[in-house]
Design a protein around this motif. Structure first.
Motif, PDB file in Angstrom:
ATOM      1  N   ASP A  37       0.804  -1.229   0.000  1.00 20.17           N
ATOM      2  CA  ASP A  37       0.000   0.000   0.000  1.00 20.17           C
ATOM      3  C   ASP A  37       0.837   1.279   0.000  1.00 20.17           C
ATOM      4  N   SER A  38       2.159   1.160  -0.024  1.00 16.95           N
ATOM      5  CA  SER A  38       2.997   2.363  -0.037  1.00 16.95           C
ATOM      6  C   SER A  38       3.100   2.924  -1.453  1.00 16.95           C
ATOM      7  N   VAL A  39       3.517   4.187  -1.532  1.00 18.49           N
ATOM      8  CA  VAL A  39       3.728   4.837  -2.830  1.00 18.49           C
ATOM      9  C   VAL A  39       4.992   4.248  -3.458  1.00 18.49           C
ATOM     10  N   ASP A  56      -3.097 -23.254  -4.822  1.00 16.74           N
ATOM     11  CA  ASP A  56      -1.681 -23.523  -4.556  1.00 16.74           C
ATOM     12  C   ASP A  56      -0.809 -23.370  -5.793  1.00 16.74           C
ATOM     13  N   GLN A  57      -1.412 -23.032  -6.947  1.00 20.45           N
ATOM     14  CA  GLN A  57      -0.623 -22.852  -8.158  1.00 20.45           C
ATOM     15  C   GLN A  57      -0.583 -21.394  -8.614  1.00 20.45           C
ATOM     16  N   ILE A  58      -1.135 -20.502  -7.802  1.00 21.42           N
ATOM     17  CA  ILE A  58      -1.221 -19.102  -8.224  1.00 21.42           C
ATOM     18  C   ILE A  58       0.154 -18.457  -8.213  1.00 21.42           C
ATOM     19  N   ALA A  59       0.464 -17.696  -9.267  1.00 24.82           N
ATOM     20  CA  ALA A  59       1.763 -17.033  -9.379  1.00 24.82           C
ATOM     21  C   ALA A  59       1.809 -15.792  -8.497  1.00 24.82           C
ATOM     22  N   THR A  60       2.986 -15.243  -8.381  1.00 20.95           N
ATOM     23  CA  THR A  60       3.219 -14.133  -7.467  1.00 20.95           C
ATOM     24  C   THR A  60       2.908 -12.785  -8.080  1.00 20.95           C
ATOM     25  N   PRO A  61       2.166 -11.921  -7.384  1.00 19.56           N
ATOM     26  CA  PRO A  61       2.084 -10.540  -7.832  1.00 19.56           C
ATOM     27  C   PRO A  61       3.434  -9.866  -7.657  1.00 19.56           C
ATOM     28  N   SER A  62       3.666  -8.791  -8.397  1.00 20.04           N
ATOM     29  CA  SER A  62       4.990  -8.177  -8.384  1.00 20.04           C
ATOM     30  C   SER A  62       4.993  -6.802  -7.753  1.00 20.04           C
ATOM     31  N   ALA A  63       4.276  -6.663  -6.661  1.00 20.27           N
ATOM     32  CA  ALA A  63       4.316  -5.459  -5.829  1.00 20.27           C
ATOM     33  C   ALA A  63       4.101  -4.194  -6.632  1.00 20.27           C
ATOM     34  N   VAL A  98      12.805  -9.422 -11.642  1.00 16.82           N
ATOM     35  CA  VAL A  98      12.430  -8.008 -11.564  1.00 16.82           C
ATOM     36  C   VAL A  98      11.136  -7.911 -10.773  1.00 16.82           C
ATOM     37  N   PHE A  99      11.032  -6.907  -9.911  1.00 22.56           N
ATOM     38  CA  PHE A  99       9.772  -6.714  -9.188  1.00 22.56           C
ATOM     39  C   PHE A  99       9.589  -5.232  -8.871  1.00 22.56           C
ATOM     40  N   GLY A 100       8.353  -4.875  -8.588  1.00 22.45           N
ATOM     41  CA  GLY A 100       8.032  -3.498  -8.236  1.00 22.45           C
ATOM     42  C   GLY A 100       7.450  -2.684  -9.372  1.00 22.45           C
ATOM     43  N   GLU A 101       7.336  -3.289 -10.562  1.00 25.65           N
ATOM     44  CA  GLU A 101       6.862  -2.513 -11.719  1.00 25.65           C
ATOM     45  C   GLU A 101       5.344  -2.395 -11.765  1.00 25.65           C
ATOM     46  N   MET A 102       4.619  -3.328 -11.116  1.00 25.87           N
ATOM     47  CA  MET A 102       3.159  -3.351 -11.232  1.00 25.87           C
ATOM     48  C   MET A 102       2.511  -2.067 -10.708  1.00 25.87           C
ATOM     49  N   ALA A 103       3.088  -1.501  -9.656  1.00 22.43           N
ATOM     50  CA  ALA A 103       2.480  -0.316  -9.042  1.00 22.43           C
ATOM     51  C   ALA A 103       2.443   0.875  -9.989  1.00 22.43           C
ATOM     52  N   TYR A 104       3.311   0.893 -10.979  1.00 21.20           N
ATOM     53  CA  TYR A 104       3.372   2.030 -11.898  1.00 21.20           C
ATOM     54  C   TYR A 104       2.339   1.938 -13.019  1.00 21.20           C
ATOM     55  N   PHE A 105       1.803   0.751 -13.222  1.00 22.50           N
ATOM     56  CA  PHE A 105       0.905   0.567 -14.360  1.00 22.50           C
ATOM     57  C   PHE A 105      -0.486   0.089 -13.930  1.00 22.50           C
ATOM     58  N   GLY A 106      -0.764   0.167 -12.638  1.00 24.62           N
ATOM     59  CA  GLY A 106      -2.097  -0.151 -12.136  1.00 24.62           C
ATOM     60  C   GLY A 106      -2.902   1.127 -11.943  1.00 24.62           C
ATOM     61  N   THR A 107      -4.160   0.985 -11.632  1.00 18.58           N
ATOM     62  CA  THR A 107      -5.030   2.158 -11.471  1.00 18.58           C
ATOM     63  C   THR A 107      -4.793   2.875 -10.149  1.00 18.58           C
ATOM     64  N   GLU A 108      -4.384   2.142  -9.093  1.00 21.74           N
ATOM     65  CA  GLU A 108      -4.253   2.750  -7.769  1.00 21.74           C
ATOM     66  C   GLU A 108      -2.874   3.347  -7.511  1.00 21.74           C
ATOM     67  N   LYS A 109      -1.889   3.010  -8.315  1.00 23.42           N
ATOM     68  CA  LYS A 109      -0.533   3.538  -8.177  1.00 23.42           C
ATOM     69  C   LYS A 109       0.035   3.325  -6.774  1.00 23.42           C
TER      70      LYS A 109
END
Length: 431
Positions: A329-331, A424-431, A361-372
């Motif tokens: 939930d952080s910026v 148990d097969q769900i992949a990881t979100p990338s923060a 690589v991780f942390g890119e999802m927050a830049y391209f989602g609606t909630e940022k």
């Protein structure tokens, strides 16, 4: 009857003219002869003084010069090491003043022996090769002279001028070497430099380098994060003082960028400076992949392969096991590449979602989602090394934005597909 000499301890000074091949490439044999005779005569004039004797000096391989400093009667290591270093400094001052062609020097305390071959006494010993490698390393570290630890330890009168350059392992030398040089007004810096500022620089660099080479006697282990921070500060100080970068510092920072975590044998071996050989198949695939990228997207190819300035924006960071890298939930404050170690992602209930290994690589999802904002917490499971590009740098690199947008879209599609699978097969979100 052949005469063989006993083994004896000497100091070897190996000197070699810089860029001799380029300088002499257009000369006739007579011009080369006259040029080299003048060069060696000048070295002889500079070093031929009573304070340097006993000194055996002779040209070596054309533009090279070999000097051997024997101990005087009753003289210890301190005396002979100091005399050799003084001779090297005499040459260094002549180089800085334009009285001698640019020359690199390697100084080593070692053992040699002699044997008669025909009418001449020939000298033998592995120390010659090591001194030669020291001379060659001057070019890499941007110095006029380099000495081994023994010469640096036993010299007298230059303690405040000695600078720790590195600890290196070379393919042609059996044992690692701690190497040092001298910084004085007129040697590696301007003659009119503020001496107190220069001494401050030397102290700053030596303190930082202790955390690079380590010091077992003081219980100091290599600490790359600390080295990087202290050397950056020292480099900035040197730039303010001289208007240019210190090449030796740049080499260490470059090494840390390429090898951000010390190898298991780094305590013993230090920097491993050797030729890196690719296997022929790997080299072919490397070049083929570049050509395929160029054919598929010329803009991407130019931005990633030709213009590589983007790489400097991915700055190194080190985290200890248990440290939070990203808080849910952080910026967003950047995108991360996991260089080494293991990290874990957790949801808002502190439930483990997945484990990430080096190369991810991780942390890119927050830049391209609606909630940022961050969608998961990422915590270091082990000590980790990361490369992070900050938000401001990321947003000023259009090609990098496109690349991470594609990564985010692909990951979003993967998450969508995973939502249809068993839990148990769900992949990881990338923060």
């Amino acid at each position: 009857m052949q005469k063989n000499g006993p083994e004896r301890e000497v100091v070897i000074l190996m000197a070699d003219m810089v860029q001799y091949s380029q300088i002499s490439s257009g000369m006739t044999p007579v011009e080369i002869r006259d040029f080299l005779v003048k060069y060696h005569d000048r070295i002889h004039e500079i070093t031929d003084c009573e304070e340097n004797f006993p000194l055996d000096s002779e040209p070596s391989a054309g533009d090279g010069s070999l000097m051997i400093f024997d101990k005087r009667e009753g003289e210890d290591r301190s005396g002979v090491c100091t005399r050799a270093l003084q001779a090297a400094l005499q040459m260094a001052r002549a180089i800085e003043g334009g009285a001698l062609a640019p020359t690199r020097m390697g100084i080593l305390l070692g053992e040699i022996t002699e044997a008669q071959i025909g009418a001449k006494m020939a000298k033998f010993g592995a120390s010659f090769a090591v001194a030669n490698r020291l001379e060659e390393l001057c070019g890499y570290f941007g110095t006029t002279l380099l000495m081994d630890r023994e010469v640096a330890r036993y010299q007298q009168g230059f303690d405040q001028d000695i600078v720790n350059i590195a600890k290196v392992s070379l393919t042609s030398v059996l044992h690692p070497m701690n190497i040092f040089t001298i910084y004085q007004p007129g040697i590696h810096c301007s003659p009119d430099i503020d001496q107190q500022k220069l001494r401050t620089f030397i102290s700053m660099k030596n303190e930082a380098m202790e955390f690079f080479t380590g010091n077992l006697q003081l219980g100091i282990r290599p600490n790359f994060p600390k080295v990087r921070d202290e050397l950056l500060e020292t480099q900035n100080y040197f730039i303010e003082m001289t208007g240019r970068k210190d090449i030796g510092i740049d080499r260490i920072l470059e090494y840390i960028r390429e090898t951000p975590f010390p190898a298991s044998d780094f305590d013993r071996s230090g920097m491993k400076l050797m030729e890196k050989k690719r296997d022929s198949m790997g080299e072919r695939l490397f070049h083929l992949s570049k050509e395929l990228m160029r054919a598929m997207n010329p803009d991407f190819y130019h931005s990633l392969v030709v213009d590589t300035r983007w790489e400097r924006f991915f700055r190194l960071e080190w985290k200890n096991a248990g440290d939070v890298i990203i808080e849910i939930d952080s910026v967003p404050d950047g995108i991360y590449y996991l260089v080494s170690g293991t990290a874990e992602t957790f949801n808002g209930y502190n439930e483990l979602l997945s484990t990430m290994e080096s190369g991810m690589v991780f942390g890119e999802m927050a830049y391209f989602g609606t909630e940022k904002k961050r969608t998961a917490t990422v915590r270091a499971k082990t000590d980790v090394v990361l490369r992070r590009i900050s938000t401001s740098d990321f947003e000023n690199l259009p090609v990098i934005i496109k690349i991470f947008e594609q990564i985010a879209n692909a990951r979003r599609q993967e998450i969508g597909a995973d939502s249809k699978r068993p839990q148990d097969q769900i992949a990881t979100p990338s923060a």
